[in-house]
Design a protein around this motif. Structure first.
Motif, mmCIF file in Angstrom:
data_model
loop_
_atom_site.group_PDB
_atom_site.id
_atom_site.type_symbol
_atom_site.label_atom_id
_atom_site.label_comp_id
_atom_site.label_asym_id
_atom_site.label_seq_id
_atom_site.Cartn_x
_atom_site.Cartn_y
_atom_site.Cartn_z
ATOM 1 N N THR A 90 -36.410 -29.190 -37.978
ATOM 2 C CA THR A 90 -36.414 -30.643 -37.786
ATOM 3 C C THR A 90 -36.408 -31.368 -39.124
ATOM 4 O O THR A 90 -35.976 -32.507 -39.206
ATOM 5 C CB THR A 90 -37.638 -31.099 -36.966
ATOM 6 O OG1 THR A 90 -38.827 -30.685 -37.617
ATOM 7 C CG2 THR A 90 -37.594 -30.528 -35.560
ATOM 8 N N SER B 190 -31.789 -30.144 -29.849
ATOM 9 C CA SER B 190 -32.950 -29.251 -29.805
ATOM 10 C C SER B 190 -32.511 -27.807 -29.608
ATOM 11 O O SER B 190 -33.072 -26.891 -30.217
ATOM 12 C CB SER B 190 -33.936 -29.677 -28.719
ATOM 13 O OG SER B 190 -33.317 -29.671 -27.458
ATOM 14 N N GLN C 84 -31.152 -26.511 -32.804
ATOM 15 C CA GLN C 84 -32.245 -26.202 -33.724
ATOM 16 C C GLN C 84 -32.876 -24.860 -33.379
ATOM 17 O O GLN C 84 -33.243 -24.102 -34.280
ATOM 18 C CB GLN C 84 -33.279 -27.325 -33.714
ATOM 19 C CG GLN C 84 -32.750 -28.576 -34.382
ATOM 20 C CD GLN C 84 -33.803 -29.646 -34.547
ATOM 21 O OE1 GLN C 84 -34.995 -29.380 -34.529
ATOM 22 N NE2 GLN C 84 -33.351 -30.876 -34.724
#
Length: 105
Positions: free
Chosen positions: A35, A43, A46
């Motif tokens: 992040t 998300s 990530q």
């Protein structure tokens, strides 16, 4: 022991419980850190980026995230595009802040 030998025969690493715990801690830290240096990634991207940093194979990433290989490939292509890179090696270097672009990997 039989499971460990079977894992080695399949080319998978075998780690003692302490090493597994340390690795999971590191992976969690890497996934959390995305992040900070991977702004603009979804998300799920990530999560994939954290797995790349952990050195997991594409098969392991897909299996562990419960997604098909084709779906993983879509995430990788999007990650590479957002990071402005063309390879896994460049992506990892960029995520770690050591790749500045230019020729070669």
């Amino acid at each position: 022991l039989a499971r460990a030998l079977a894992s080695v025969a399949r080319g998978q690493p075998v780690l003692c419980p302490e090493a597994q715990k340390a690795l999971l801690h590191t992976v969690h830290g890497a996934a959390t850190a995305t992040t900070l240096w991977a702004r603009g990634l979804s998300s799920r991207e990530q999560e994939v980026a954290g797995c790349l940093l952990a050195g997991w194979s594409e098969k392991d990433i897909a299996d562990r995230l419960g997604i098909m290989y084709d779906t993983l490939h879509v995430h990788l292509v999007r990650i590479y595009k957002k990071l402005g890179v063309h390879s896994r090696k460049q992506a990892v270097a960029k995520l770690l802040g050591v790749w500045r672009g230019g020729g070669g990997d």
